[in-house]
Scaffold this motif. Sequence first.
Motif, PDB file in Angstrom:
ATOM      1  N   LEU A 207       7.725  -7.238  26.079  1.00 18.91           N
ATOM      2  CA  LEU A 207       8.519  -8.271  25.409  1.00 18.91           C
ATOM      3  C   LEU A 207       9.875  -7.760  24.945  1.00 18.91           C
ATOM      4  N   ILE A 214      16.900 -11.033  27.471  1.00 22.23           N
ATOM      5  CA  ILE A 214      16.332 -11.666  26.278  1.00 22.23           C
ATOM      6  C   ILE A 214      17.086 -12.935  25.893  1.00 22.23           C
ATOM      7  N   LEU A 217      15.250 -16.263  26.035  1.00 26.88           N
ATOM      8  CA  LEU A 217      14.268 -16.628  25.018  1.00 26.88           C
ATOM      9  C   LEU A 217      14.854 -17.663  24.060  1.00 26.88           C
ATOM     10  N   GLU A 219      14.937 -19.426  20.217  1.00 27.18           N
ATOM     11  CA  GLU A 219      14.779 -18.936  18.854  1.00 27.18           C
ATOM     12  C   GLU A 219      13.432 -19.398  18.294  1.00 27.18           C
ATOM     13  N   PHE A 221      12.403 -16.286  18.855  1.00 25.08           N
ATOM     14  CA  PHE A 221      11.944 -15.132  19.629  1.00 25.08           C
ATOM     15  C   PHE A 221      13.097 -14.243  20.083  1.00 25.08           C
ATOM     16  N   GLN A 222      14.272 -14.865  20.336  1.00 30.65           N
ATOM     17  CA  GLN A 222      15.414 -14.068  20.751  1.00 30.65           C
ATOM     18  C   GLN A 222      15.867 -13.141  19.618  1.00 30.65           C
ATOM     19  N   ALA A 224      13.924 -12.194  17.129  1.00 28.41           N
ATOM     20  CA  ALA A 224      12.822 -11.258  16.867  1.00 28.41           C
ATOM     21  C   ALA A 224      12.860 -10.078  17.820  1.00 28.41           C
ATOM     22  N   ALA A 225      13.369 -10.294  19.045  1.00 27.65           N
ATOM     23  CA  ALA A 225      13.433  -9.208  20.017  1.00 27.65           C
ATOM     24  C   ALA A 225      14.314  -8.067  19.530  1.00 27.65           C
ATOM     25  N   ASP A 228      12.529  -5.266  17.748  1.00 27.68           N
ATOM     26  CA  ASP A 228      11.656  -4.426  18.563  1.00 27.68           C
ATOM     27  C   ASP A 228      12.410  -3.139  18.901  1.00 27.68           C
TER      28      ASP A 228
END
Length: 279
Positions: A207, A214, A217, A219, A221-222, A224-225, A228
């Motif tokens: 992910l 990314i 993706l 939001e 999630f974009q 949140a990446a 990582d």
Amino acid sequence: MTDEVSTQSRPLPVPPRSYGAVNWVGLWTLYKREVGRFLKVWMQTLFAPVITTLLFMTVFKLAFGSRGQLTGDFEGLDYNSFLAPGLVVMSMLQNAFQNTSSSLTIAKVQGSQVDFLMPPLSPLELTLGFIFGAVTRGIMVGVIGGLAIHLTGLADLSIVNIVPVIWFSLMATIFLAALGAVGGIWAEKFDHLAAITNFVIVPLTFLSGTFYDIKVLVEPFQTAAHFDPIFYLIDGFRAGFIGVSNSHLAVGYIASGIFTFLACVWVWWLFRTGYKLKA
């Protein structure tokens, strides 16, 4: 007179060996042990990951062919050129993790952790020995895998900027080697180690933009990446080959350095306290 002669002929006691700030002999021995451990089964530890990487590249190349043109930050870039560096660094990450985690878990299961706890090795020397043994495996897998992709014509892996390639290669392997050491120390059996791999390492890797930009993706999630840590490792490493990235490289340098340092300190602390290693 006899007592005096016997006393004089008695050998003098040998003083204990002394070390400086670093026990270089012990550290080098531990490093060679870790490297020799995976070289003995090189078909499994070096050859198999390269085959997996080539299979990934082959499947995606057959699926997309020449139709894979990216947009956004990577507009106009061929998808295979985007994918190849991500696969290379992903194999480096996974093998660095596996080296330390398996070594420490096997030692605990077999009860042989005394082999590296009894010698005069400090927590820092233990940390460096285990981590850099795993770094060696990760770098070797990455170099062999990258050459295999390039020479087979599956993708062009010409280096645009060598600095991020070196930096993020080291940070990626050190960071995952440290996490592997933490997992190996914590795990009491191989089921625990498999749980860490399946539910933490693999999701974070897959992910983090290995296979896609990314920006596709939605939001949140974009955003949140960007939390990582593996995203910065893959994004920065890829930038060394294609010249562009999702995030600013300066942010990647700082973030990867901080995450890696904290992970290494964590390993040092575990060795220092003897957590789950000393009865």
